[in-house]
Scaffold this motif. Sequence first.
Motif, short mmCIF file in Angstrom:
data_model
loop_
_atom_site.label_atom_id
_atom_site.label_comp_id
_atom_site.label_asym_id
_atom_site.label_seq_id
_atom_site.Cartn_x
_atom_site.Cartn_y
_atom_site.Cartn_z
N ASN A 45 0.84 -1.19 0.00
CA ASN A 45 0.00 0.00 0.00
C ASN A 45 0.89 1.25 0.00
OD1 ASN A 45 -2.76 -1.38 0.86
ND2 ASN A 45 -1.18 -2.18 2.22
N LEU A 46 0.66 2.15 -0.95
CA LEU A 46 1.44 3.39 -0.99
C LEU A 46 0.61 4.57 -0.49
CD1 LEU A 46 3.32 3.19 -4.41
CD2 LEU A 46 4.23 2.72 -2.13
N PHE A 47 -0.49 4.84 -1.17
CA PHE A 47 -1.30 6.00 -0.82
C PHE A 47 -2.79 5.67 -0.95
CE2 PHE A 47 1.85 9.22 -0.40
CZ PHE A 47 2.84 8.94 -1.33
N TYR A 48 -3.55 6.23 -0.03
CA TYR A 48 -4.99 6.32 -0.14
C TYR A 48 -5.27 7.80 -0.40
CZ TYR A 48 -9.73 6.96 1.66
OH TYR A 48 -11.04 7.31 1.82
N ILE A 49 -5.73 8.12 -1.61
CA ILE A 49 -5.77 9.54 -1.99
C ILE A 49 -6.94 9.82 -2.91
CG2 ILE A 49 -4.00 9.16 -3.77
CD1 ILE A 49 -3.01 12.07 -3.00
N PRO A 50 -8.18 9.84 -2.38
CA PRO A 50 -9.33 10.14 -3.24
C PRO A 50 -9.33 11.58 -3.77
CG PRO A 50 -9.98 9.98 -0.93
CD PRO A 50 -8.56 9.53 -1.01
N SER A 51 -8.58 12.46 -3.10
CA SER A 51 -8.43 13.83 -3.59
C SER A 51 -7.23 14.45 -2.86
CB SER A 51 -9.68 14.67 -3.34
OG SER A 51 -9.91 14.78 -1.95
#
Lengths: 109, 116
Positions: A45-51
């Motif tokens: 997992n690198l990023f959780y980035i919906p915005s």
Amino acid sequence: GIQVEQSPPDLILQEGANSTLRCNFSDSVNNLQWFHQNPWGQLINLFYIPSGTKQNGRLSATTVATERYSLLYISSSQTTDSGVYFCAVRQGSARQLTFGSGTQLTVLP
Amino acid sequence: EPEVTQTPSHQVTQMGQEVILRCVPISNHLYFYWYRQILGQKVEFLVSFYNNEISEKSEIFDDQFSVERPDGSNFTLKIRSTKLEDSAMYFCASSERQGTMSYEQYFGPGTRLTVT
């Protein structure tokens, strides 16, 4: 269903170089995640980035949800950055993440 | 930082045998998933599980597959009679919530299944 396209499909860099990976998606999403698959096949997992924008060390990511794209930046690349980078999105009430085809990154020493 | 763990990391089995892939989701998560990646292809969704029931499944998830939460910590994927085309990486994931709100799915490192 939603379409996820990643570019470029392949990228070869010299160690120390910077790179930008792109993920385009065909509809509005409420989740976007970036992963790194290492040469052993493990998914990290690198990023959780919906915005918005996030940074973690030499990696950063930006998602412009209104324009339906996300960018992953890798600075001062190292050979350990090699592998496949996946973008995955989820829309509406769907439970599943839909993955792109990935960008194969090779960093040469 | 909490993480999803999977065992074994690599499993080799003969065609026709049953296999069970194991996952330990993050402890306060209630929603669980399995995904599959055939070598060189995209990661594909198999199934979503909540409250001891399948909440969503893909067309890949046919009768030879089943999922179970046998106790308070493990989440398993069983393949009843393996075929050569079941050879793939299998990823488990978990999340704290579901629905239309935004939430992250946390992935385990995967189990490589090789069917000979």
